[in-house]
Scaffold this active site. Structure first.
Site, PDB file in Angstrom:
ATOM      1  N   ARG A   2      -2.804   0.734   4.833  1.00 56.15           N
ATOM      2  CA  ARG A   2      -3.088   1.475   3.522  1.00 56.15           C
ATOM      3  C   ARG A   2      -1.836   1.878   3.214  1.00 56.15           C
ATOM      4  O   ARG A   2      -1.462   2.185   2.128  1.00 56.15           O
ATOM      5  CB  ARG A   2      -4.259   2.472   3.623  1.00 56.15           C
ATOM      6  CG  ARG A   2      -4.619   3.010   2.503  1.00 56.15           C
ATOM      7  CD  ARG A   2      -6.028   4.076   2.566  1.00 56.15           C
ATOM      8  NE  ARG A   2      -5.586   5.237   3.366  1.00 56.15           N
ATOM      9  CZ  ARG A   2      -6.759   6.233   3.529  1.00 56.15           C
ATOM     10  NH1 ARG A   2      -7.959   5.784   3.181  1.00 56.15           N
ATOM     11  NH2 ARG A   2      -6.242   6.985   4.682  1.00 56.15           N
TER      12      ARG A   2
ATOM     13  N   LYS B 137      -2.384   6.439  -1.583  1.00 53.77           N
ATOM     14  CA  LYS B 137      -2.471   8.046  -0.965  1.00 53.77           C
ATOM     15  C   LYS B 137      -0.961   8.249  -1.114  1.00 53.77           C
ATOM     16  O   LYS B 137      -0.081   8.314  -0.155  1.00 53.77           O
ATOM     17  CB  LYS B 137      -2.979   7.549   0.385  1.00 53.77           C
ATOM     18  CG  LYS B 137      -3.313   9.101   1.053  1.00 53.77           C
ATOM     19  CD  LYS B 137      -4.258   8.735   2.215  1.00 53.77           C
ATOM     20  CE  LYS B 137      -4.390  10.111   3.108  1.00 53.77           C
ATOM     21  NZ  LYS B 137      -5.066  11.195   2.285  1.00 53.77           N
TER      22      LYS B 137
ATOM     23  N   GLU C 269     -15.848  11.271  -5.653  1.00 58.72           N
ATOM     24  CA  GLU C 269     -15.327  11.673  -4.479  1.00 58.72           C
ATOM     25  C   GLU C 269     -15.080  13.129  -4.499  1.00 58.72           C
ATOM     26  O   GLU C 269     -15.273  14.034  -5.593  1.00 58.72           O
ATOM     27  CB  GLU C 269     -14.476  11.211  -3.986  1.00 58.72           C
ATOM     28  CG  GLU C 269     -12.927  11.179  -4.394  1.00 58.72           C
ATOM     29  CD  GLU C 269     -11.827  10.424  -3.908  1.00 58.72           C
ATOM     30  OE1 GLU C 269     -11.857   9.934  -2.615  1.00 58.72           O
ATOM     31  OE2 GLU C 269     -10.787  10.063  -4.567  1.00 58.72           O
TER      32      GLU C 269
HETATM   33  N1  PMP Z   1     -10.537  10.705  -0.631  1.00 58.91           N
HETATM   34  C1  PMP Z   1      -9.375  11.459  -0.449  1.00 58.91           C
HETATM   35  C2  PMP Z   1      -8.769  11.929  -1.872  1.00 58.91           C
HETATM   36  C3  PMP Z   1      -8.646  11.856   0.482  1.00 58.91           C
HETATM   37  O1  PMP Z   1      -7.453  12.580   0.456  1.00 58.91           O
HETATM   38  C4  PMP Z   1      -9.317  11.209   1.853  1.00 58.91           C
HETATM   39  C5  PMP Z   1      -8.465  11.747   3.067  1.00 58.91           C
HETATM   40  N2  PMP Z   1      -7.604  10.701   3.427  1.00 58.91           N
HETATM   41  C6  PMP Z   1     -10.250  10.587   1.965  1.00 58.91           C
HETATM   42  C7  PMP Z   1     -11.021  10.371   0.623  1.00 58.91           C
HETATM   43  C8  PMP Z   1     -11.059   9.968   3.351  1.00 58.91           C
HETATM   44  O2  PMP Z   1     -10.390   9.054   3.640  1.00 58.91           O
HETATM   45  P1  PMP Z   1     -10.346   8.520   4.960  1.00 58.91           P
HETATM   46  O3  PMP Z   1     -11.590   8.279   5.559  1.00 58.91           O
HETATM   47  O4  PMP Z   1      -9.461   7.416   5.256  1.00 58.91           O
HETATM   48  O5  PMP Z   1      -9.484   9.728   5.692  1.00 58.91           O
END
Ligand code: PMP
Length: 292
Positions: A52, A151, A184
């Site tokens: 990612r 990200k 989210e």
């Molecule tokens: N959504 C957002 C906006 C985030 O910052 C994160 C944390 N990285 C997640 C979802 C969850 O992603 P992950 O399970 O890869 O940590």
């Protein structure tokens, strides 16, 4: 010995771990990052996090100056240096130092930073009782602007949402899409249980496709629980059987109240607890050993 931070191949004590004020990561939020966890000396889903990271970098046309295997080794080395077996790992790649101006050609050497530390997002009690979230007025970024799939170091969209949640005395912020679909929370993905099956918003709605989200989808399927990635509204959320959030730092967090509406009986649901237990045991079993 204090905390040692990796910067471009060297280790610096926390108090000396500094980058230039001309770094475009600071000046413009121009960079990408990952939040990763190590459990018992094993880094959980490291390959997926690195993939990612490189994909996010591709999106912003940032060439990471290390091969994926080299970056993997740098993560292991930082954990070893700090003698950490259970840790939160913050991996950051910025555009690097350059004169003022948005043009990325002003920066010639991206900065790679690895911080390994502990993270406690929520106290244990909240995992037993569940949290309260509120819908905020700040909408999730649209994919055509700053695509939430990447990200990036631009987290103001999420921070604005978190500010609203804090101002409302809620534990977290529920963000909607411009059309009003559930997307989210400020740093986690969301799931609901409806008619015995799990629903989570699809990536095209503007979610960060969480690594934890994908592990939960896999575990649910193993349990024979149906999972659908499709848009849903707050109406469905308020009337769901269970709700939980997922993320690397948060792991699996039950939600018991949304916008003042108590979800089901106001207690973490059975499926949520089962998935949370299964997730925890998976983190202990699987992962890349830091002594590889
Ligand atoms: N959504 C957002 C906006 C985030 O910052 C994160 C944390 N990285 C997640 C979802 C969850 O992603 P992950 O399970 O890869 O940590």
């Amino acid at each position: 010995m204090g905390l040692e931070v990796y910067i471009n191949g060297e280790f610096f004590d926390r108090s000396d771990a500094k980058i230039s004020v001309f770094d475009h990561g600071l000046l413009y939020g121009d960079g990408v990052f990952e939040g990763i966890r190590a459990y018992g000396g094993k880094v959980f889903r490291l390959k997926e996090h690195l993939k990612r990271l490189y994909e996010s970098a591709m999106m912003i046309m940032l060439k990471i100056p290390l091969k994926i295997e080299e970056l993997e080794q740098a993560v292991f080395a930082t954990l070893q240096k700090n003698n950490l077996h259970d840790a939160y790992i913050r991996l950051i790649v910025t555009r690097g130092e350059g004169d003022l101006g948005l043009d990325m050609r002003l920066c010639h050497h991206p900065s790679i930073i690895i911080i390994t530390d502990k993270i406690i997002l929520y106290p244990d009690e909240l995992y037993r009782k569940g949290i309260k979230i509120v819908t905020v007025s700040t909408r999730r970024n649209i994919s055509e602007a700053v695509n939430p799939c990447a990200k990036s170091l631009n987290y103001l969209n999420n921070i604005l949402a978190k500010i609203e949640a804090v101002n409302s005395n809620a534990h977290d912020a529920l963000m909607l899409s411009v059309e009003g679909y559930v997307v989210e929370c400020s740093g986690t993905n969301i799931f609901i249980l409806k008619n015995g099956a799990l629903l989570t918003p699809p990536a095209f709605l503007g979610v960060l496709e969480g690594i934890t989200r994908n592990v939960i989808i896999y575990l649910a399927k193993e349990f024979g629980i149906g999972v659908q990635e499709e848009p849903f509204t707050r109406y469905q959320l308020y009337n769901c059987e269970e709700c939980f959030l997922t993320g690397t730092a948060a792991e699996v967090m039950p939600v018991v109240e949304v916008d003042g509406r108590v979800i089901a009986n106001g207690k973490p649901g059975e499926i949520t607890r089962k998935l949370s237990r299964k997730f925890k045991s998976l983190t202990r079993r699987e992962g890349a050993s830091i002594y590889k």
